[in-house]
Design a protein around this motif. Structure first.
Motif, short mmCIF file in Angstrom:
data_model
loop_
_atom_site.label_atom_id
_atom_site.label_comp_id
_atom_site.label_asym_id
_atom_site.label_seq_id
_atom_site.Cartn_x
_atom_site.Cartn_y
_atom_site.Cartn_z
N ILE A 149 52.71 -2.10 23.67
CA ILE A 149 53.94 -2.84 23.97
C ILE A 149 53.58 -4.29 24.25
O ILE A 149 52.85 -4.57 25.19
N PRO A 150 54.10 -5.22 23.44
CA PRO A 150 53.85 -6.62 23.78
C PRO A 150 54.62 -6.99 25.05
O PRO A 150 55.72 -6.49 25.28
N ALA A 151 54.03 -7.81 25.87
CA ALA A 151 54.68 -8.21 27.12
C ALA A 151 55.61 -9.39 26.89
O ALA A 151 55.34 -10.25 26.04
N VAL A 152 56.67 -9.43 27.67
CA VAL A 152 57.52 -10.62 27.77
C VAL A 152 56.97 -11.39 28.96
O VAL A 152 56.99 -10.89 30.09
N VAL A 153 56.42 -12.58 28.70
CA VAL A 153 55.87 -13.38 29.78
C VAL A 153 56.98 -14.28 30.31
O VAL A 153 57.51 -15.13 29.60
N LEU A 154 57.33 -14.04 31.57
CA LEU A 154 58.40 -14.78 32.23
C LEU A 154 57.82 -15.85 33.13
O LEU A 154 56.67 -15.75 33.56
N PRO A 155 58.61 -16.88 33.44
CA PRO A 155 58.09 -17.93 34.33
C PRO A 155 57.77 -17.36 35.71
O PRO A 155 58.51 -16.51 36.22
N SER A 156 56.71 -17.84 36.28
CA SER A 156 56.25 -17.35 37.57
C SER A 156 57.26 -17.63 38.67
O SER A 156 57.88 -18.68 38.72
N THR A 157 57.38 -16.65 39.58
CA THR A 157 58.25 -16.81 40.75
C THR A 157 57.52 -17.49 41.91
O THR A 157 58.09 -17.70 42.97
N SER A 158 56.27 -17.84 41.70
CA SER A 158 55.45 -18.47 42.73
C SER A 158 56.04 -19.81 43.17
O SER A 158 56.59 -20.56 42.36
N PRO A 159 55.87 -20.15 44.45
CA PRO A 159 56.31 -21.47 44.90
C PRO A 159 55.54 -22.60 44.20
O PRO A 159 56.03 -23.73 44.14
N ALA A 160 54.38 -22.29 43.66
CA ALA A 160 53.62 -23.31 42.93
C ALA A 160 54.30 -23.70 41.62
O ALA A 160 54.02 -24.75 41.05
N ASN A 161 55.22 -22.87 41.14
CA ASN A 161 55.95 -23.15 39.90
C ASN A 161 57.26 -23.88 40.24
O ASN A 161 58.35 -23.41 39.94
N ARG A 192 48.23 -9.96 50.64
CA ARG A 192 47.15 -9.09 51.13
C ARG A 192 47.22 -8.94 52.64
O ARG A 192 47.00 -7.85 53.16
N GLU A 193 47.57 -10.01 53.35
CA GLU A 193 47.76 -9.94 54.80
C GLU A 193 48.85 -8.93 55.16
O GLU A 193 48.72 -8.15 56.08
N GLN A 194 49.96 -9.01 54.44
CA GLN A 194 51.12 -8.16 54.69
C GLN A 194 50.90 -6.74 54.16
O GLN A 194 51.54 -5.80 54.61
N GLY A 195 50.04 -6.61 53.16
CA GLY A 195 49.77 -5.31 52.57
C GLY A 195 50.82 -4.86 51.57
O GLY A 195 50.99 -3.66 51.34
N PHE A 196 51.53 -5.84 50.96
CA PHE A 196 52.56 -5.48 49.99
C PHE A 196 52.81 -6.64 49.04
O PHE A 196 52.54 -7.80 49.34
N TYR A 197 53.38 -6.29 47.90
CA TYR A 197 53.65 -7.24 46.83
C TYR A 197 54.55 -8.40 47.27
O TYR A 197 55.52 -8.20 47.98
N TYR A 198 54.23 -9.59 46.79
CA TYR A 198 55.04 -10.79 46.97
C TYR A 198 55.39 -11.02 48.44
O TYR A 198 56.55 -11.15 48.81
N GLY A 199 54.34 -11.08 49.26
CA GLY A 199 54.51 -11.23 50.70
C GLY A 199 54.72 -12.66 51.17
O GLY A 199 55.09 -12.88 52.32
N ASN A 200 54.47 -13.63 50.30
CA ASN A 200 54.71 -15.02 50.69
C ASN A 200 56.21 -15.26 50.72
O ASN A 200 56.88 -15.10 49.70
N PRO A 201 56.77 -15.64 51.88
CA PRO A 201 58.22 -15.82 51.94
C PRO A 201 58.73 -16.93 51.01
O PRO A 201 59.92 -16.96 50.69
N GLN A 202 57.85 -17.80 50.54
CA GLN A 202 58.25 -18.85 49.61
C GLN A 202 58.31 -18.35 48.17
O GLN A 202 58.89 -19.01 47.31
N ASN A 203 57.70 -17.19 47.91
CA ASN A 203 57.77 -16.63 46.56
C ASN A 203 59.20 -16.13 46.34
O ASN A 203 59.78 -15.48 47.20
N ARG A 204 59.72 -16.39 45.17
CA ARG A 204 61.13 -16.10 44.89
C ARG A 204 61.36 -14.72 44.26
O ARG A 204 62.48 -14.39 43.88
N PHE A 205 60.31 -13.92 44.15
CA PHE A 205 60.42 -12.65 43.44
C PHE A 205 61.52 -11.75 44.00
O PHE A 205 62.35 -11.25 43.25
N TRP A 206 61.52 -11.48 45.30
CA TRP A 206 62.47 -10.52 45.87
C TRP A 206 63.91 -11.05 45.82
O TRP A 206 64.83 -10.30 45.55
#
Length: 170
Positions: free
Chosen positions: A135-147, A34-48
């Motif tokens: 459409i049923p969702a495929v739930v994938l493991p979170s990319t969050s650093p908490a995971n 939210r600070e950055q104003g874009f998805y997955y802005g935490n540099p510790q998140n592994r999404f990108w």
């Protein structure tokens, strides 16, 4: 002492072109996002980093590069939650959830597959959108650093085997 609940929202608009093969859903933007104003802005998140690996692309650093990575691979990115009350960045603490109209986005884009980034996103999608989206969702493991239980290698295997089927250049 636990942090107080904070009302947050609305979240971000969907990141998509006019159509998408696959939709990736998070739950709600973290405080850093939210600070950055874009998805997955935490540099510790592994999404990108993960998406770059799956698409065989360089890791995007700027918002423009991240946007291009999504659009060039015929993907869409959004969150299941429009607004809620939350403690810090803990998805598990979300309450008074107002969902996004994910089903309408799925229909509008012609989405063939829905992927949820973590269990919280999966629960909200199942409760509010799955029946209408059809459409049923495929739930994938979170990319969050908490995971921390999921190494990058394990995430690459899990996400790659599912999402990879919908990537243009794989």
């Amino acid at each position: 002492m636990k942090a107080a609940y904070t009302p947050v929202g609305p979240g971000f608009a969907p990141l998509c072109g006019t159509h998408a093969k696959a939709l990736i859903l998070g739950s709600f933007p973290s405080p850093k996002s939210r600070e950055q104003g874009f998805y997955y802005g935490n540099p510790q998140n592994r999404f990108w980093r993960l998406l770059a690996f799956i698409t065989n692309a360089p890791e995007p650093k700027t918002i423009a590069e991240k946007t291009a990575l999504i659009l060039q691979n015929d993907l869409a990115l959004w969150d299941t939650v429009q607004s809620c009350e939350i403690r810090g960045a803990s998805d598990a603490s979300m309450r008074h959830v107002q969902p996004n109209d994910v089903a309408a986005l799925v229909r509008r884009l012609g989405v063939q597959a829905v992927f949820c980034n973590g269990a919280a996103s999966g629960r909200v999608y199942a409760k509010y959108a799955q029946a209408a989206a059809g459409i049923p969702a495929v739930v994938l493991p979170s990319t969050s650093p908490a995971n921390a239980a999921w190494s990058m290698e394990r995430l690459q295997q899990a996400w790659g085997s599912e999402l990879g089927k919908y990537i243009n250049n794989v």
